[in-house]
Scaffold this motif. Structure first.
Motif, PDB file in Angstrom:
ATOM      1  N   UNK A  98      -5.436   2.685   5.571  1.00  0.00           N
ATOM      2  CA  UNK A  98      -6.148   2.309   4.159  1.00  0.00           C
ATOM      3  C   UNK A  98      -7.223   1.043   4.144  1.00  0.00           C
ATOM      4  N   UNK A  99      -8.116   1.046   5.372  1.00  0.00           N
ATOM      5  CA  UNK A  99      -8.862  -0.186   5.087  1.00  0.00           C
ATOM      6  C   UNK A  99      -9.984   0.120   3.964  1.00  0.00           C
ATOM      7  N   UNK A 100     -10.218  -1.166   3.504  1.00  0.00           N
ATOM      8  CA  UNK A 100     -11.359  -1.160   2.530  1.00  0.00           C
ATOM      9  C   UNK A 100     -12.784  -1.263   3.223  1.00  0.00           C
ATOM     10  N   UNK A 109      -2.319   5.238   1.600  1.00  0.00           N
ATOM     11  CA  UNK A 109      -2.108   3.990   1.043  1.00  0.00           C
ATOM     12  C   UNK A 109      -1.807   3.282   2.184  1.00  0.00           C
ATOM     13  N   UNK A 110      -1.934   1.818   1.991  1.00  0.00           N
ATOM     14  CA  UNK A 110      -1.684   0.765   2.860  1.00  0.00           C
ATOM     15  C   UNK A 110      -0.049   0.816   3.578  1.00  0.00           C
ATOM     16  N   UNK A 111       0.344   1.055   4.448  1.00  0.00           N
ATOM     17  CA  UNK A 111       1.551   1.038   4.838  1.00  0.00           C
ATOM     18  C   UNK A 111       2.158  -0.097   5.616  1.00  0.00           C
ATOM     19  N   UNK A 112       1.092  -0.949   6.286  1.00  0.00           N
ATOM     20  CA  UNK A 112       1.573  -1.908   7.076  1.00  0.00           C
ATOM     21  C   UNK A 112       1.506  -1.547   8.345  1.00  0.00           C
ATOM     22  N   UNK A 146       5.585  10.552   3.408  1.00  0.00           N
ATOM     23  CA  UNK A 146       4.602  11.399   2.685  1.00  0.00           C
ATOM     24  C   UNK A 146       3.190  11.408   2.955  1.00  0.00           C
ATOM     25  N   UNK A 147       2.912   9.697   2.701  1.00  0.00           N
ATOM     26  CA  UNK A 147       1.656   9.101   3.395  1.00  0.00           C
ATOM     27  C   UNK A 147       1.232   9.498   4.899  1.00  0.00           C
ATOM     28  N   UNK A 148       2.173   9.435   5.682  1.00  0.00           N
ATOM     29  CA  UNK A 148       1.841   9.689   7.063  1.00  0.00           C
ATOM     30  C   UNK A 148       1.672  11.469   7.176  1.00  0.00           C
TER      31      UNK A 148
END
Lengths: 237, 118
Positions: free
Chosen positions: A38-40, A59-62, B99-101
């Motif tokens: 999720x880079x900006x 979304x940013x997961x780390x 879900x994101x993955x």
């Protein structure tokens, strides 16, 4: 051996093109997958412009969640081996060969590239070096094998390790915890000396001041991870 | 003798139970998360209705100042609730991550298919 190179990247537009081209020239037959956390910035556009696969997280997961995305891709697509290379350019793709040797020979399930086994590598700040050392000593004691660089994210995995980690990849301090989880579940971990570069752009995710705090948290997490029961063989399948 | 504060606290705790139940009925609160709330408010109602219970417990465990028992129970319940919520949040974070993955992997598959079709 069907190999995929997983490159986790968060706002690495200044480095990613170089990492990709270096990887391509040293491992021409490998599939390259950039996990865009999720880079900006335009990391994703750069990856697409050189016709490589970008897995873009909504979304940013780390770092943990990003690497796991790549490992899940590797498992789904049936890759026999995976190499993890940081998107910031501190890992040198021409060193992938060294990581892969024990995997190809069937001597290890997981290979960690260590900065500290070779003498001519770069030196990071004092605080970080001490932190990494202490973590590595604890990791070595817990796993009973010599781990000098347990925070290194320059790693190679065989199919067995890919299948395990795609299901059970730690999220918070993924590198050192994964070493313990892998060991507890009977995977063979080997370290090989590799050269690494200083960061070429951007800032490290861990500042020198936070090193001690980070180290304490990782130590506690490591000890707890060690007491975790191994995942049963049936559950791994 | 029934004091006004006892009447108020009995009503308040009954109202809390009713509110929790109505939240579940309106599907604002999942049943699985509501057990602690129902149990907690039931204990509260019990203490309001049976005033000497606090004194009995205080004597049993050797607490000189009986109302301290109430505080202790209240804080204990609060901590338990917090812990419960962090467990729920952790589970949700884990499910979110998966879900994101999955979205990233599927999106890539769709892109590849679109490229093939064109």
């Amino acid at each position: 051996m069907k190999l995929v190179v997983i490159i986790p990247a968060f706002n690495e537009s200044s480095n990613i093109a170089r990492v990709i081209s270096e990887t391509k020239s040293s491992q021409p037959s490998a599939k390259i997958v950039v996990v865009n956390d999720c880079s900006t910035d335009d990391t994703e556009a750069i990856v697409k412009s050189v016709n490589e696969t970008a897995l873009s997280l909504p979304c940013n997961l780390g770092i943990g969640g990003a690497v796991q995305t790549g490992l899940r891709f590797a498992q789904d697509e049936g890759y026999e081996a995976a190499v993890q290379v940081d998107g910031d350019g501190q890992h040198i793709p021409s060193e992938i060969e060294k990581l892969m040797t024990p995997i190809v020979r069937g001597e290890a399930d997981v290979v960690i590239g260590s900065r500290f086994l070779s003498s001519d590598s770069f030196r990071s700040t004092f605080a970080r070096r001490v932190g990494i050392r202490i973590l590595s000593v604890v990791n070595s004691a817990l796993t009973g094998s010599r781990i000098t660089d347990s925070t290194s994210g320059f790693r190679a995995y065989n199919r067995r390790a890919i299948c395990f980690l795609s299901e059970h990849y730690p999220q918070d301090y993924p590198e050192p915890i994964a070493v313990i989880d892998l060991f507890r579940n009977g995977y063979r971990i080997v370290e090989v000396p590799v050269k690494m570069r200083e960061r070429q752009g951007g800032t490290s995710s861990i500042s020198a001041v936070k090193s001690i705090y980070y180290m304490t948290k990782v130590l506690v997490a490591s000890l707890i991870a060690f007491t975790r029961k191994p995942v049963s063989k049936e559950a791994q399948k | 003798m029934i004091s006004p504060i006892q009447v108020i606290s009995v009503f308040a705790s009954l109202a809390l139970i009713a509110f929790v139940i109505s939240l579940i009925r309106r599907r604002k609160l999942r049943e699985e998360y509501s057990i602690l709330w129902i149990a907690g408010s039931a204990v509260l109602a019990l203490f309001s209705a049976w005033r000497s219970l606090v004194d009995i417990i205080a004597r049993l465990v050797g607490v000189a100042y009986a109302p301290a028992i109430l505080l202790l129970i209240g804080i204990f319940f609060g901590v338990l609730m917090f812990l419960h919520i962090t467990v729920v949040v952790s589970r949700h974070a884990d499910q979110n991550k998966t879900l994101a993955q999955e979205i990233a992997l599927l999106r890539n598959k769709i892109d590849e298919l679109e490229r093939k079709v064109r």
